[in-house]
Scaffold this motif. Structure first.
Motif, PDB file in Angstrom:
ATOM      1  N   UNK A 278       0.833  -1.198   0.000  1.00 17.19           N
ATOM      2  CA  UNK A 278       0.000   0.000   0.000  1.00 17.19           C
ATOM      3  C   UNK A 278       0.864   1.243   0.000  1.00 17.19           C
ATOM      4  N   UNK A 279       1.960   1.219   0.728  1.00 17.14           N
ATOM      5  CA  UNK A 279       2.896   2.340   0.784  1.00 17.14           C
ATOM      6  C   UNK A 279       4.308   1.786   0.632  1.00 17.14           C
ATOM      7  N   UNK A 280       5.201   2.521  -0.023  1.00 16.21           N
ATOM      8  CA  UNK A 280       6.588   2.083  -0.098  1.00 16.21           C
ATOM      9  C   UNK A 280       7.178   1.954   1.303  1.00 16.21           C
ATOM     10  N   UNK A 281       7.878   0.870   1.556  1.00 17.20           N
ATOM     11  CA  UNK A 281       8.451   0.637   2.882  1.00 17.20           C
ATOM     12  C   UNK A 281       9.951   0.890   2.843  1.00 17.20           C
ATOM     13  N   UNK A 282      10.413   1.750   3.722  1.00 12.12           N
ATOM     14  CA  UNK A 282      11.851   2.005   3.817  1.00 12.12           C
ATOM     15  C   UNK A 282      12.517   0.832   4.518  1.00 12.12           C
ATOM     16  N   UNK A 283      13.618   0.363   3.941  1.00 13.87           N
ATOM     17  CA  UNK A 283      14.291  -0.810   4.478  1.00 13.87           C
ATOM     18  C   UNK A 283      15.779  -0.536   4.686  1.00 13.87           C
ATOM     19  N   UNK A 284      16.381  -1.339   5.585  1.00 20.90           N
ATOM     20  CA  UNK A 284      17.815  -1.202   5.794  1.00 20.90           C
ATOM     21  C   UNK A 284      18.573  -1.960   4.710  1.00 20.90           C
ATOM     22  N   UNK A 285      19.892  -2.009   4.844  1.00 25.46           N
ATOM     23  CA  UNK A 285      20.727  -2.601   3.797  1.00 25.46           C
ATOM     24  C   UNK A 285      20.444  -4.085   3.588  1.00 25.46           C
ATOM     25  N   UNK A 286      19.892  -4.748   4.593  1.00 26.40           N
ATOM     26  CA  UNK A 286      19.612  -6.180   4.464  1.00 26.40           C
ATOM     27  C   UNK A 286      18.143  -6.474   4.181  1.00 26.40           C
ATOM     28  N   UNK A 287      17.348  -5.430   3.980  1.00 26.66           N
ATOM     29  CA  UNK A 287      15.960  -5.629   3.578  1.00 26.66           C
ATOM     30  C   UNK A 287      14.934  -5.564   4.687  1.00 26.66           C
ATOM     31  N   UNK A 288      15.362  -5.374   5.931  1.00 27.56           N
ATOM     32  CA  UNK A 288      14.420  -5.304   7.054  1.00 27.56           C
ATOM     33  C   UNK A 288      13.812  -3.907   7.110  1.00 27.56           C
ATOM     34  N   UNK A 289      12.494  -3.783   7.284  1.00 30.33           N
ATOM     35  CA  UNK A 289      11.879  -2.457   7.395  1.00 30.33           C
ATOM     36  C   UNK A 289      12.507  -1.639   8.518  1.00 30.33           C
ATOM     37  N   UNK A 290      12.598  -0.339   8.308  1.00 35.88           N
ATOM     38  CA  UNK A 290      13.179   0.538   9.327  1.00 35.88           C
ATOM     39  C   UNK A 290      12.213   0.749  10.490  1.00 35.88           C
ATOM     40  N   UNK A 291      10.922   0.593  10.225  1.00 30.95           N
ATOM     41  CA  UNK A 291       9.929   0.793  11.275  1.00 30.95           C
ATOM     42  C   UNK A 291       9.155  -0.499  11.515  1.00 30.95           C
ATOM     43  N   UNK A 292       8.790  -0.699  12.767  1.00 28.69           N
ATOM     44  CA  UNK A 292       7.957  -1.846  13.126  1.00 28.69           C
ATOM     45  C   UNK A 292       6.534  -1.644  12.616  1.00 28.69           C
ATOM     46  N   UNK A 293       5.817  -2.719  12.270  1.00 27.63           N
ATOM     47  CA  UNK A 293       4.423  -2.571  11.853  1.00 27.63           C
ATOM     48  C   UNK A 293       3.492  -2.174  12.988  1.00 27.63           C
ATOM     49  N   UNK A 294       3.988  -2.222  14.220  1.00 22.85           N
ATOM     50  CA  UNK A 294       3.166  -1.842  15.369  1.00 22.85           C
ATOM     51  C   UNK A 294       3.281  -0.343  15.640  1.00 22.85           C
ATOM     52  N   UNK A 295       2.226   0.287  16.153  1.00 27.29           N
ATOM     53  CA  UNK A 295       2.288   1.716  16.458  1.00 27.29           C
ATOM     54  C   UNK A 295       3.331   2.019  17.518  1.00 27.29           C
ATOM     55  N   UNK A 296       4.031   3.128  17.342  1.00 31.03           N
ATOM     56  CA  UNK A 296       5.071   3.504  18.293  1.00 31.03           C
ATOM     57  C   UNK A 296       4.452   3.928  19.626  1.00 31.03           C
ATOM     58  N   UNK A 297       5.132   3.574  20.704  1.00 28.54           N
ATOM     59  CA  UNK A 297       4.694   3.993  22.027  1.00 28.54           C
ATOM     60  C   UNK A 297       3.548   3.193  22.602  1.00 28.54           C
ATOM     61  N   UNK A 298       3.139   2.125  21.916  1.00 27.47           N
ATOM     62  CA  UNK A 298       2.035   1.290  22.402  1.00 27.47           C
ATOM     63  C   UNK A 298       2.570  -0.093  22.749  1.00 27.47           C
ATOM     64  N   UNK A 299       2.311  -0.536  23.969  1.00 30.18           N
ATOM     65  CA  UNK A 299       2.748  -1.850  24.414  1.00 30.18           C
ATOM     66  C   UNK A 299       1.935  -2.932  23.714  1.00 30.18           C
ATOM     67  N   UNK A 300       2.611  -3.961  23.224  1.00 30.42           N
ATOM     68  CA  UNK A 300       1.921  -5.090  22.601  1.00 30.42           C
ATOM     69  C   UNK A 300       1.016  -5.776  23.620  1.00 30.42           C
ATOM     70  N   UNK A 301       1.484  -5.882  24.853  1.00 26.84           N
ATOM     71  CA  UNK A 301       0.680  -6.519  25.905  1.00 26.84           C
ATOM     72  C   UNK A 301      -0.621  -5.761  26.105  1.00 26.84           C
ATOM     73  N   UNK A 302      -0.528  -4.441  26.219  1.00 33.49           N
ATOM     74  CA  UNK A 302      -1.722  -3.618  26.436  1.00 33.49           C
ATOM     75  C   UNK A 302      -2.632  -3.670  25.215  1.00 33.49           C
ATOM     76  N   UNK A 303      -2.037  -3.548  24.024  1.00 31.45           N
ATOM     77  CA  UNK A 303      -2.815  -3.536  22.785  1.00 31.45           C
ATOM     78  C   UNK A 303      -3.597  -4.835  22.613  1.00 31.45           C
ATOM     79  N   UNK A 304      -2.917  -5.967  22.710  1.00 28.36           N
ATOM     80  CA  UNK A 304      -3.570  -7.259  22.497  1.00 28.36           C
ATOM     81  C   UNK A 304      -4.561  -7.577  23.612  1.00 28.36           C
ATOM     82  N   UNK A 305      -4.195  -7.271  24.854  1.00 28.02           N
ATOM     83  CA  UNK A 305      -5.093  -7.557  25.976  1.00 28.02           C
ATOM     84  C   UNK A 305      -6.370  -6.740  25.871  1.00 28.02           C
ATOM     85  N   UNK A 306      -6.234  -5.459  25.516  1.00 27.18           N
ATOM     86  CA  UNK A 306      -7.410  -4.596  25.393  1.00 27.18           C
ATOM     87  C   UNK A 306      -8.315  -5.068  24.262  1.00 27.18           C
ATOM     88  N   UNK A 307      -7.714  -5.386  23.108  1.00 26.76           N
ATOM     89  CA  UNK A 307      -8.502  -5.851  21.964  1.00 26.76           C
ATOM     90  C   UNK A 307      -9.241  -7.143  22.298  1.00 26.76           C
TER      91      UNK A 307
END
Length: 217
Positions: free
Chosen positions: A4-33
């Protein structure tokens, strides 16, 4: 059909940003959902399947059979099996967030050997017809991963609430098909039509929870 959007990647192909929102705990996000969707599913199940006197009378006769054979524990177990997937999903979410691996990638491969360290990681093609194929295949795998748990709860709920469970199963199936087509188009498209499916699945779980509670009380 591509990302959907071009993804910026490092020299080895890994995205520079995580697919998860910044500043949000995975534990809190998944538990709340999970908590919200489960609660809504139980509420929908109650008001659609067990609210009127006629439905209570019909359901109670069948629940009495379940209680007679002490099968309330079976229903409670089926409900908890789905709910207790939460720690596993949180574990995976934390690992994905740390790795920054995006979707539809489920693994990050490394070329081994003396020259392997000079090459990038091996990830799924996400562009063109091959990208569409990879996403379509991942959509099918998502279906396979959810199917056993949904069907087992559907069969169990259908003993007491046959029509209501059928409607929920139909909504879930249609929602899954719509989401699969959307996922084939692009990663963000996987969410198209998914919300009704989530609530349909949680409503079936709510029916199972109600049966378990009534049979054991």
């Amino acid at each position: 059909m591509s990302e959907a959007k071009p993804i910026e990647r490092d020299a080895k192909g890994i995205p520079l940003k995580s697919p998860y929102p910044e500043g949000v705990s995975v534990v809190v996000l998944y538990s709340a959902m999970t908590t919200i969707i489960t609660a809504i599913g139980i509420i929908i199940a109650y008001f659609s399947s067990y609210y009127t006197d006629a439905k209570v009378t019909t359901a109670s006769a069948k629940i009495a059979i379940i209680s007679e054979y002490d099968l309330g524990w079976l229903y409670l177990g089926l409900f908890l099996v789905r709910q207790l997937m939460l720690p596993i999903n949180i574990n995976l979410g934390n690992a994905r967030k740390g790795s920054k691996a995006g979707l539809p990638d489920q693994h990050v491969y490394k070329v081994m050997g003396a020259e392997g360290s000079k090459l990038g990681y091996v990830l799924m093609e996400n562009e063109g017809v091959h990208g569409a194929f990879n996403r379509a295949q991942r959509a099918l795998q998502n279906y396979h991963e959810n199917f056993p748990g949904v069907v087992v709860q559907y069969v169990a709920a259908s003993f007491v609430f046959p029509f209501e469970a059928f409607v929920c199963m139909l909504v879930w199936q249609i929602s899954t098909c719509v989401g699969a087509v959307g996922y084939t188009g692009n990663v963000d498209g996987r969410m198209k039509g998914r919300l009704p499916g989530y609530f349909a699945m949680s409503t079936i779980g709510g029916m199972v929870a109600i049966i378990a509670f009534k049979a054991l009380s």
